[in-house]
Design a protein around this motif. Structure first.
Motif, PDB file in Angstrom:
ATOM      1  N   VAL A   1       0.849  -1.192   0.000  1.00 19.78           N
ATOM      2  CA  VAL A   1       0.000   0.000   0.000  1.00 19.78           C
ATOM      3  C   VAL A   1       0.888   1.246   0.000  1.00 19.78           C
ATOM      4  CG1 VAL A   1      -1.796   1.275   1.248  1.00 19.78           C
ATOM      5  CG2 VAL A   1      -1.781  -1.233   1.304  1.00 19.78           C
ATOM      6  N   PRO A   2       0.639   2.220  -0.890  1.00 24.57           N
ATOM      7  CA  PRO A   2       1.421   3.467  -0.867  1.00 24.57           C
ATOM      8  C   PRO A   2       1.000   4.335   0.313  1.00 24.57           C
ATOM      9  CG  PRO A   2      -0.303   3.607  -2.521  1.00 24.57           C
ATOM     10  CD  PRO A   2      -0.366   2.215  -1.967  1.00 24.57           C
ATOM     11  N   SER A   3       1.964   4.751   1.099  1.00 24.66           N
ATOM     12  CA  SER A   3       1.648   5.458   2.337  1.00 24.66           C
ATOM     13  C   SER A   3       2.609   6.614   2.559  1.00 24.66           C
ATOM     14  CB  SER A   3       1.738   4.475   3.513  1.00 24.66           C
ATOM     15  OG  SER A   3       1.603   5.126   4.752  1.00 24.66           O
ATOM     16  N   CYS A   4       2.152   7.596   3.320  1.00 25.34           N
ATOM     17  CA  CYS A   4       3.061   8.637   3.786  1.00 25.34           C
ATOM     18  C   CYS A   4       3.810   8.101   5.004  1.00 25.34           C
ATOM     19  CB  CYS A   4       2.295   9.913   4.142  1.00 25.34           C
ATOM     20  SG  CYS A   4       1.201   9.767   5.573  1.00 25.34           S
ATOM     21  N   LYS A   5       4.883   8.761   5.359  1.00 30.09           N
ATOM     22  CA  LYS A   5       5.694   8.321   6.493  1.00 30.09           C
ATOM     23  C   LYS A   5       4.885   8.336   7.787  1.00 30.09           C
ATOM     24  CE  LYS A   5      10.129   9.262   8.779  1.00 30.09           C
ATOM     25  NZ  LYS A   5      10.715   7.949   8.475  1.00 30.09           N
ATOM     26  N   ARG A   6       4.026   9.351   7.945  1.00 30.74           N
ATOM     27  CA  ARG A   6       3.231   9.472   9.172  1.00 30.74           C
ATOM     28  C   ARG A   6       2.313   8.275   9.358  1.00 30.74           C
ATOM     29  NH1 ARG A   6      -1.376  10.877  12.011  1.00 30.74           N
ATOM     30  NH2 ARG A   6      -2.496   9.958  10.276  1.00 30.74           N
ATOM     31  N   CYS A   7       1.535   7.948   8.322  1.00 28.09           N
ATOM     32  CA  CYS A   7       0.575   6.848   8.444  1.00 28.09           C
ATOM     33  C   CYS A   7       1.274   5.505   8.589  1.00 28.09           C
ATOM     34  CB  CYS A   7      -0.369   6.834   7.244  1.00 28.09           C
ATOM     35  SG  CYS A   7      -1.611   8.156   7.277  1.00 28.09           S
ATOM     36  N   ASN A   8       2.372   5.329   7.863  1.00 29.33           N
ATOM     37  CA  ASN A   8       3.128   4.083   7.980  1.00 29.33           C
ATOM     38  C   ASN A   8       3.655   3.921   9.402  1.00 29.33           C
ATOM     39  OD1 ASN A   8       4.306   1.683   7.189  1.00 29.33           O
ATOM     40  ND2 ASN A   8       6.025   2.641   6.137  1.00 29.33           N
ATOM     41  N   GLY A   9       4.145   5.022   9.964  1.00 30.18           N
ATOM     42  CA  GLY A   9       4.653   4.975  11.328  1.00 30.18           C
ATOM     43  C   GLY A   9       3.555   4.750  12.350  1.00 30.18           C
ATOM     44  N   LYS A  10       2.407   5.394  12.157  1.00 30.32           N
ATOM     45  CA  LYS A  10       1.288   5.220  13.085  1.00 30.32           C
ATOM     46  C   LYS A  10       0.792   3.775  13.080  1.00 30.32           C
ATOM     47  CE  LYS A  10       0.625   9.404  14.766  1.00 30.32           C
ATOM     48  NZ  LYS A  10       0.672   9.694  16.220  1.00 30.32           N
ATOM     49  N   LYS A  11       0.697   3.194  11.903  1.00 29.28           N
ATOM     50  CA  LYS A  11       0.209   1.817  11.800  1.00 29.28           C
ATOM     51  C   LYS A  11       1.212   0.852  12.417  1.00 29.28           C
ATOM     52  CE  LYS A  11      -1.488  -1.556   8.440  1.00 29.28           C
ATOM     53  NZ  LYS A  11      -0.318  -2.450   8.384  1.00 29.28           N
ATOM     54  N   GLY A  12       2.492   1.130  12.230  1.00 29.31           N
ATOM     55  CA  GLY A  12       3.527   0.341  12.887  1.00 29.31           C
ATOM     56  C   GLY A  12       3.362  -1.153  12.686  1.00 29.31           C
ATOM     57  N   THR A  13       3.365  -1.892  13.788  1.00 28.02           N
ATOM     58  CA  THR A  13       3.264  -3.353  13.728  1.00 28.02           C
ATOM     59  C   THR A  13       1.833  -3.839  13.962  1.00 28.02           C
ATOM     60  OG1 THR A  13       3.827  -3.515  16.080  1.00 28.02           O
ATOM     61  CG2 THR A  13       5.654  -3.651  14.504  1.00 28.02           C
ATOM     62  N   HIS A  14       0.865  -2.941  13.832  1.00 32.44           N
ATOM     63  CA  HIS A  14      -0.537  -3.332  14.046  1.00 32.44           C
ATOM     64  C   HIS A  14      -0.870  -4.564  13.206  1.00 32.44           C
ATOM     65  CE1 HIS A  14      -4.830  -2.817  14.856  1.00 32.44           C
ATOM     66  NE2 HIS A  14      -5.021  -3.099  13.577  1.00 32.44           N
ATOM     67  N   ASP A  15      -1.485  -5.552  13.832  1.00 34.38           N
ATOM     68  CA  ASP A  15      -1.809  -6.807  13.154  1.00 34.38           C
ATOM     69  C   ASP A  15      -3.228  -6.744  12.598  1.00 34.38           C
ATOM     70  OD1 ASP A  15      -2.276  -9.426  12.317  1.00 34.38           O
ATOM     71  OD2 ASP A  15      -1.078 -10.281  13.941  1.00 34.38           O
TER      72      ASP A  15
END
Length: 245
Positions: free
Chosen positions: A86-100
């Protein structure tokens, strides 16, 4: 967040290449997904925006992050699986983190319609169900400074445009002229363009526009006055399709 259409898997991702890249990631943790053959079609499919928050991404892949919907550490067999990227910004990728997402699903806009799980109340995301709630909280979509304030700006611009359209329509009705007609249509066209899938924060803009009773009144008046054309109708329908209600 809007519904996206995932493009066909790149020819680059043959079975052999996927096996090779997956093995390399498992061996040394390399960012094997950072290939233009992968990043280019992803960013194009999301209209050069983050698939989650709809902020604009730069065209060069160094300015976007490839987000692994099923996290790459736990689900490392999916590290270059096309359906998992999924194409993501750094903020959203970081917020989602390791969420399963297998244990607690969130909206994946290529496979799910966000409007089934989310709606907008003014400029705040609200949930229709547990998936929507998990999406809002995991991605921090109601972060005031980073998310809510930009949506305030967009809705304010739409509100100002509606007022300008009302004034332009009144001026044309009182004293019709080609110049006034063209000016009226231009303002409305520009407003609808802000609500198209390729525009930043398009879901917010489209939702605010279509829920505004003044917009419905303007549409009816312009249709009655034969001022509504095919291009306006096309833009209207495209914007209506991405509302979050």
């Amino acid at each position: 967040m809007i519904k996206l259409d995932r493009p066909q898997k790149p020819a680059y991702l043959t079975h052999a290449k996927v096996t090779e890249l997956t093995a390399k990631f498992k061996a040394d943790g390399s960012s094997v997904w950072r290939k233009p053959e992968i990043t280019d079609p992803l960013i194009k499919a999301s209209h050069k925006k983050c698939a989650y928050c709809e902020c604009k991404l730069q065209e060069k892949d160094s300015y976007m992050e490839v987000e692994h919907f099923r996290h790459k550490d736990k689900y490392n067999d999916d590290v270059v699986k096309w359906e998992n990227l999924v194409p993501s910004c750094k903020r959203c990728n970081g917020k989602k983190g390791t969420h399963d997402v297998v244990i607690e699903p969130i909206v994946e806009p290529f496979n799910m319609d966000p409007s089934d799980h989310l709606y907008l109340q003014m400029v705040y995301f609200r949930d229709h169900d547990d998936v929507g709630k998990a999406t809002i909280e995991t991605l921090d979509l109601n972060n005031y400074k980073r998310m809510v304030l930009p949506r305030f700006y967009i809705t304010g611009q739409i509100e100002r445009n509606i007022f300008a359209i009302e004034q332009a329509l009144e001026a044309y009705t009182n004293t019709p002229s080609v110049r006034r007609k063209n000016g009226l249509i231009r303002i409305l066209t520009d407003t609808l363009l802000e609500c198209q899938p390729n525009s930043e924060f398009a879901a917010t803009a489209a939702t605010f526009l279509h829920l505004n009773p003044s917009y419905a009144t303007l549409c009816a008046a312009m249709k009655a006055g034969n001022l509504w054309d095919e291009e306006l109708e096309k833009l209207h329908q495209l914007s209506e399709a991405i509302r979050l209600v």
